[in-house]
Design a protein around this motif. Sequence first.
Motif, PDB file in Angstrom:
ATOM      1  N   PRO A   1      45.203  -5.313 -45.674  1.00  0.00           N
ATOM      2  CA  PRO A   1      46.608  -5.162 -46.560  1.00  0.00           C
ATOM      3  C   PRO A   1      47.719  -5.480 -45.975  1.00  0.00           C
ATOM      4  N   GLY A   2      48.682  -5.710 -46.555  1.00  0.00           N
ATOM      5  CA  GLY A   2      49.701  -6.556 -46.493  1.00  0.00           C
ATOM      6  C   GLY A   2      51.081  -6.210 -47.392  1.00  0.00           C
ATOM      7  N   TYR A   3      52.251  -6.452 -46.946  1.00  0.00           N
ATOM      8  CA  TYR A   3      53.188  -6.504 -47.516  1.00  0.00           C
ATOM      9  C   TYR A   3      54.141  -7.828 -47.797  1.00  0.00           C
ATOM     10  N   VAL A   4      54.788  -8.075 -48.761  1.00  0.00           N
ATOM     11  CA  VAL A   4      55.687  -9.445 -48.879  1.00  0.00           C
ATOM     12  C   VAL A   4      57.070  -9.066 -49.139  1.00  0.00           C
TER      13      VAL A   4
ATOM     14  N   GLU B   1      61.209 -15.829 -54.570  1.00  0.00           N
ATOM     15  CA  GLU B   1      60.724 -16.608 -53.683  1.00  0.00           C
ATOM     16  C   GLU B   1      60.407 -15.724 -52.184  1.00  0.00           C
ATOM     17  N   LEU B   2      59.122 -15.910 -51.916  1.00  0.00           N
ATOM     18  CA  LEU B   2      58.526 -15.269 -51.051  1.00  0.00           C
ATOM     19  C   LEU B   2      59.051 -15.726 -49.619  1.00  0.00           C
ATOM     20  N   VAL B   3      59.695 -14.706 -48.862  1.00  0.00           N
ATOM     21  CA  VAL B   3      60.468 -14.983 -47.742  1.00  0.00           C
ATOM     22  C   VAL B   3      59.903 -14.656 -46.345  1.00  0.00           C
ATOM     23  N   GLY B   4      59.078 -13.807 -46.559  1.00  0.00           N
ATOM     24  CA  GLY B   4      58.128 -13.062 -45.300  1.00  0.00           C
ATOM     25  C   GLY B   4      57.238 -12.202 -45.622  1.00  0.00           C
ATOM     26  N   TYR B   5      56.297 -11.763 -44.757  1.00  0.00           N
ATOM     27  CA  TYR B   5      55.045 -11.074 -44.885  1.00  0.00           C
ATOM     28  C   TYR B   5      54.588 -10.223 -43.867  1.00  0.00           C
ATOM     29  N   CYS B   6      53.749  -9.248 -43.881  1.00  0.00           N
ATOM     30  CA  CYS B   6      53.228  -8.647 -42.625  1.00  0.00           C
ATOM     31  C   CYS B   6      51.936  -8.211 -43.249  1.00  0.00           C
ATOM     32  N   PHE B   7      50.833  -8.357 -42.590  1.00  0.00           N
ATOM     33  CA  PHE B   7      49.505  -8.014 -42.814  1.00  0.00           C
ATOM     34  C   PHE B   7      48.745  -7.615 -41.594  1.00  0.00           C
ATOM     35  N   GLY B   8      47.899  -6.567 -42.043  1.00  0.00           N
ATOM     36  CA  GLY B   8      47.125  -6.095 -40.896  1.00  0.00           C
ATOM     37  C   GLY B   8      45.532  -5.748 -41.124  1.00  0.00           C
ATOM     38  N   ALA B   9      44.777  -5.499 -40.217  1.00  0.00           N
ATOM     39  CA  ALA B   9      43.258  -5.304 -40.201  1.00  0.00           C
ATOM     40  C   ALA B   9      43.144  -3.932 -40.365  1.00  0.00           C
ATOM     41  N   ARG B  10      42.710  -3.495 -41.693  1.00  0.00           N
ATOM     42  CA  ARG B  10      42.390  -2.352 -41.948  1.00  0.00           C
ATOM     43  C   ARG B  10      41.357  -1.480 -40.828  1.00  0.00           C
ATOM     44  N   ASP B  11      40.422  -2.274 -40.364  1.00  0.00           N
ATOM     45  CA  ASP B  11      39.238  -1.676 -39.701  1.00  0.00           C
ATOM     46  C   ASP B  11      39.607  -1.323 -38.331  1.00  0.00           C
ATOM     47  N   THR B  12      40.879  -2.070 -37.937  1.00  0.00           N
ATOM     48  CA  THR B  12      41.256  -1.932 -36.388  1.00  0.00           C
ATOM     49  C   THR B  12      42.453  -1.463 -36.233  1.00  0.00           C
ATOM     50  N   GLY B  13      43.272  -1.436 -36.848  1.00  0.00           N
ATOM     51  CA  GLY B  13      44.828  -1.214 -36.590  1.00  0.00           C
ATOM     52  C   GLY B  13      45.412  -2.122 -35.914  1.00  0.00           C
ATOM     53  N   GLU B  14      45.041  -3.587 -36.318  1.00  0.00           N
ATOM     54  CA  GLU B  14      45.714  -4.518 -35.524  1.00  0.00           C
ATOM     55  C   GLU B  14      46.860  -5.094 -36.501  1.00  0.00           C
ATOM     56  N   ILE B  15      48.207  -5.258 -36.276  1.00  0.00           N
ATOM     57  CA  ILE B  15      49.232  -6.181 -37.019  1.00  0.00           C
ATOM     58  C   ILE B  15      48.617  -7.512 -37.006  1.00  0.00           C
ATOM     59  N   ALA B  16      48.214  -7.876 -37.863  1.00  0.00           N
ATOM     60  CA  ALA B  16      47.682  -9.451 -37.682  1.00  0.00           C
ATOM     61  C   ALA B  16      48.513 -10.562 -37.556  1.00  0.00           C
ATOM     62  N   VAL B  17      49.537 -10.347 -38.377  1.00  0.00           N
ATOM     63  CA  VAL B  17      50.866 -11.285 -38.656  1.00  0.00           C
ATOM     64  C   VAL B  17      52.019 -10.636 -39.396  1.00  0.00           C
TER      65      VAL B  17
ATOM     66  N   ALA C   1      57.563  -1.904 -40.738  1.00  0.00           N
ATOM     67  CA  ALA C   1      57.565  -0.627 -40.900  1.00  0.00           C
ATOM     68  C   ALA C   1      56.717  -0.361 -42.032  1.00  0.00           C
ATOM     69  N   LEU C   2      56.645  -0.998 -43.219  1.00  0.00           N
ATOM     70  CA  LEU C   2      55.715  -0.681 -44.487  1.00  0.00           C
ATOM     71  C   LEU C   2      54.398  -0.747 -43.857  1.00  0.00           C
ATOM     72  N   MET C   3      54.151  -1.738 -42.894  1.00  0.00           N
ATOM     73  CA  MET C   3      52.448  -1.736 -42.391  1.00  0.00           C
ATOM     74  C   MET C   3      52.289  -0.617 -41.689  1.00  0.00           C
ATOM     75  N   VAL C   4      53.059  -0.166 -40.538  1.00  0.00           N
ATOM     76  CA  VAL C   4      52.868   0.741 -39.818  1.00  0.00           C
ATOM     77  C   VAL C   4      52.710   2.096 -40.603  1.00  0.00           C
ATOM     78  N   ASP C   5      53.512   2.477 -41.991  1.00  0.00           N
ATOM     79  CA  ASP C   5      53.354   3.516 -42.667  1.00  0.00           C
ATOM     80  C   ASP C   5      51.891   3.483 -43.275  1.00  0.00           C
ATOM     81  N   GLU C   6      51.477   2.286 -43.608  1.00  0.00           N
ATOM     82  CA  GLU C   6      50.269   2.041 -44.526  1.00  0.00           C
ATOM     83  C   GLU C   6      49.104   2.432 -43.144  1.00  0.00           C
ATOM     84  N   PHE C   7      49.243   2.069 -42.167  1.00  0.00           N
ATOM     85  CA  PHE C   7      48.335   2.377 -40.978  1.00  0.00           C
ATOM     86  C   PHE C   7      48.233   3.992 -40.727  1.00  0.00           C
TER      87      PHE C   7
END
Length: 149
Positions: free
Chosen positions: A53-56, A62-78, A96-102
């Motif tokens: 899962p991730g957010y852009v 223009e896509l200027v940034g993103y954050c993705f995480g590994a759903r099965d482990t809780g790792e912020i991948a990038v 913050a969006l990824m933290v809320d997702e997790f």
Amino acid sequence: MNTIYRQAIPEDTPACLDLRGRTRENAFSVDALEALGITLESWQAGIADGSLPGYVAQVDDELVGYCFGARDTGEIAVLALLPAHEGQGIGKALLALMVDEFKRLGFQRLFLGCSPDPAVRSHGFYRRLGWKPTGEFDAAGDEVLEYHL
């Protein structure tokens, strides 16, 4: 300048791959990512099946940034951001969006790999947001930081 944040979709992947090679620090070319097993197809599949899962963030379409995480482990991948958009709170908002997702997925502890070099921007960035060193290092030599929800 209006920044739009949204959940990532598989069609974002080509722009994500391109952006990853244009970051100020820790840039990875498409070929370097492929050597790590990260391809257009694998990234798109992870978004599509929900395992990555991730957010852009977009500014003027223009896509200027993103954050993705590994759903099965809780790792912020990038977390990646174009240099021209640093210092505007976009990286913090994406994280913050990824933290809320997790949090919604039931995680109580998240983790990520971060440069152990204090001269690298990410070193202070995560610490200022409450991420704590674990004393461990990952296979890439990055320091493992954790965040408790």
